[in-house]
Design an enzyme around this catalytic site. Structure first.
Site, PDB file in Angstrom:
ATOM      1  N   LYS A   1       0.650  -1.228   0.545  1.00  0.00           N
ATOM      2  CA  LYS A   1      -0.165   0.245  -0.444  1.00  0.00           C
ATOM      3  C   LYS A   1       1.102   1.635   0.089  1.00  0.00           C
ATOM      4  O   LYS A   1       0.313   1.971  -0.751  1.00  0.00           O
ATOM      5  CB  LYS A   1      -1.078  -0.055   0.956  1.00  0.00           C
ATOM      6  CG  LYS A   1      -1.912  -0.567   1.137  1.00  0.00           C
ATOM      7  CD  LYS A   1      -2.904  -0.687   2.371  1.00  0.00           C
ATOM      8  CE  LYS A   1      -2.784  -1.239   4.062  1.00  0.00           C
ATOM      9  NZ  LYS A   1      -3.753  -1.315   4.877  1.00  0.00           N
TER      10      LYS A   1
ATOM     11  N   GLU B   1      -1.331  -1.006   9.710  1.00  0.00           N
ATOM     12  CA  GLU B   1      -0.579  -0.180   8.946  1.00  0.00           C
ATOM     13  C   GLU B   1      -1.555   1.113   8.978  1.00  0.00           C
ATOM     14  O   GLU B   1      -0.875   2.522   8.312  1.00  0.00           O
ATOM     15  CB  GLU B   1      -0.585  -1.395   7.486  1.00  0.00           C
ATOM     16  CG  GLU B   1       0.681  -1.580   7.429  1.00  0.00           C
ATOM     17  CD  GLU B   1       0.766  -2.250   5.986  1.00  0.00           C
ATOM     18  OE1 GLU B   1       0.853  -1.307   4.919  1.00  0.00           O
ATOM     19  OE2 GLU B   1       0.167  -3.474   5.998  1.00  0.00           O
TER      20      GLU B   1
ATOM     21  N   HIS C   1      -0.782   5.714   9.805  1.00  0.00           N
ATOM     22  CA  HIS C   1      -1.132   6.577   8.375  1.00  0.00           C
ATOM     23  C   HIS C   1      -1.753   7.821   9.334  1.00  0.00           C
ATOM     24  O   HIS C   1      -2.139   9.104   9.089  1.00  0.00           O
ATOM     25  CB  HIS C   1      -2.313   5.973   7.104  1.00  0.00           C
ATOM     26  CG  HIS C   1      -1.411   4.996   6.736  1.00  0.00           C
ATOM     27  ND1 HIS C   1      -0.958   6.079   5.992  1.00  0.00           N
ATOM     28  CD2 HIS C   1      -1.773   4.293   5.779  1.00  0.00           C
ATOM     29  CE1 HIS C   1      -0.744   5.312   4.168  1.00  0.00           C
ATOM     30  NE2 HIS C   1      -1.260   4.065   4.910  1.00  0.00           N
TER      31      HIS C   1
END
Length: 339
Positions: free
Chosen positions: A132, A202, A206
């Site tokens: 990603k 993950e 962010h």
């Protein structure tokens, strides 16, 4: 798509996925996405699951793994126990036509280093990832010469976003003379975050105030506390998402014109918002308009990641059989439907 040198085929004598038999697939990762891949492959005629591994164990069966062996297994509870399961898959890699990488990528170098290990072992086949982060995908593109020389056909960013939505943007762009922008907004719902621990970790990386290192070092209790503080909902904005790199590599639009964000509900399988890709552009006669691609709310994250990834795996097998090697982005190639 940039020019690719077509090399003499270097197929091993014991495997030929074009010769009317199911392609042998190894899955790296046995979390939510890895286990979903095992279930989906079990329903396919053109592929069979020959290996699966996570960080603590692995299973290899060249004739095909019985899906019942993996039923109700949790991460860390599969196959032979070892502290280096990925190395066991690498050592047996000559038996696999394709490798699907469904591992967490909490350091950008983690998966590129694994891929280099396969090339160093002499693996000659197809590899597909669901990476990603833009930086990690750029590192994979940096392995192009190595993988070309090894005879590996590699497709990166081949999940949902990046992946399915990125490819949709590449197709939608053809209505326009100029692409003004691409806006991807995703909704993800999972009943229990622990089923997708790596993916949720993950996503937390962010959030404002977090990064890869901090998220990687959080305990499960700390993650649960963070989710509790947010009522299980993660709102993600202006993410470092590889859709930008993939669309720029494909010559569609520059990175800064691609925006990705979304909402993740870690307590409810229903999507909090519909997943959309909106591409805005200017036509040959000067009109400004947008195309929108909307995913069905009933399709899960696993369905939208794993299904397309296997479609790109099939495309990679076709390319590899023609002697076309090196690294491709998901926006450069149409996935094939796996029967």
């Amino acid at each position: 798509m940039k020019h690719r040198q077509v090399l003499e085929m270097r197929k091993s004598t014991n495997r030929d996925p074009t010769n009317n038999h199911a392609a042998s697939i190894a899955v790296l990762g046995a979390g939510g996405l890895g286990m979903a891949a095992a279930k989906i492959i079990a329903k396919k005629k053109e592929m069979k699951l020959a290996a699966i591994a996570d960080k603590t164990g692995y299973v290899i069966d060249i004739d095909g793994i019985d899906p019942e062996l993996l039923e109700n297994k949790k991460p860390g509870d599969i196959g032979k126990r070892t502290d280096d399961a990925i190395s066991e898959i690498i050592k047996s890699s000559e038996n696999f036509d394709g490798i699907f990488i469904a591992l967490p990528n909490l350091t950008n170098r983690f998966i590129p280093d694994i891929v280099s290990g396969f090339a160093g072992q002499g693996y000659n086949g197809v590899m597909v990832d669901a990476l990603k982060r833009s930086q990690a995908v750029e590192m994979i593109f940096g392995l192009d010469n190595m993988l070309n020389d090894a005879g590996i056909t590699y497709i990166t960013g081949a999940g949902a976003t990046p992946g399915l939505l990125t490819c949709a943007a590449a197709i939608a762009a053809n209505s326009f003379m100029e692409v003004i922008g691409v806006d991807i907004n995703f909704g993800v719902g999972v009943a229990n975050w622990e089923s997708y621990r790596a993916t949720i970790r993950e996503d937390i990386a962010h959030l404002e105030g977090f990064n890869l290192e901090k998220a990687a070092n959080m305990t499960c209790a700390e993650i649960k506390e963070e989710l509790d503080n947010r009522n299980g909902i993660l709102h993600l904005h202006n993410m470092e998402h590889a859709d930008d790199v993939l669309l720029e590599k494909a010559g569609i639009v520059s990175c800064e014109k691609v925006k990705v964000g979304g909402v993740v509900d870690t307590r409810n399988p229903r999507k909090p918002v519909s997943t959309t890709m909106t591409l805005t552009g200017r036509t040959f006669d000067g009109a400004v308009s947008s195309h929108r691609f909307i995913l069905g709310d009933e399709t899960t994250m696993a369905a939208n990641v794993v299904g397309p990834a296997l479609g790109w795996m099939k495309a990679g097998l076709e390319f590899h059989a023609r002697g076309i090697y090196g690294v491709f982005g998901s926006a450069e190639i149409m996935p094939r439907f796996v029967l």
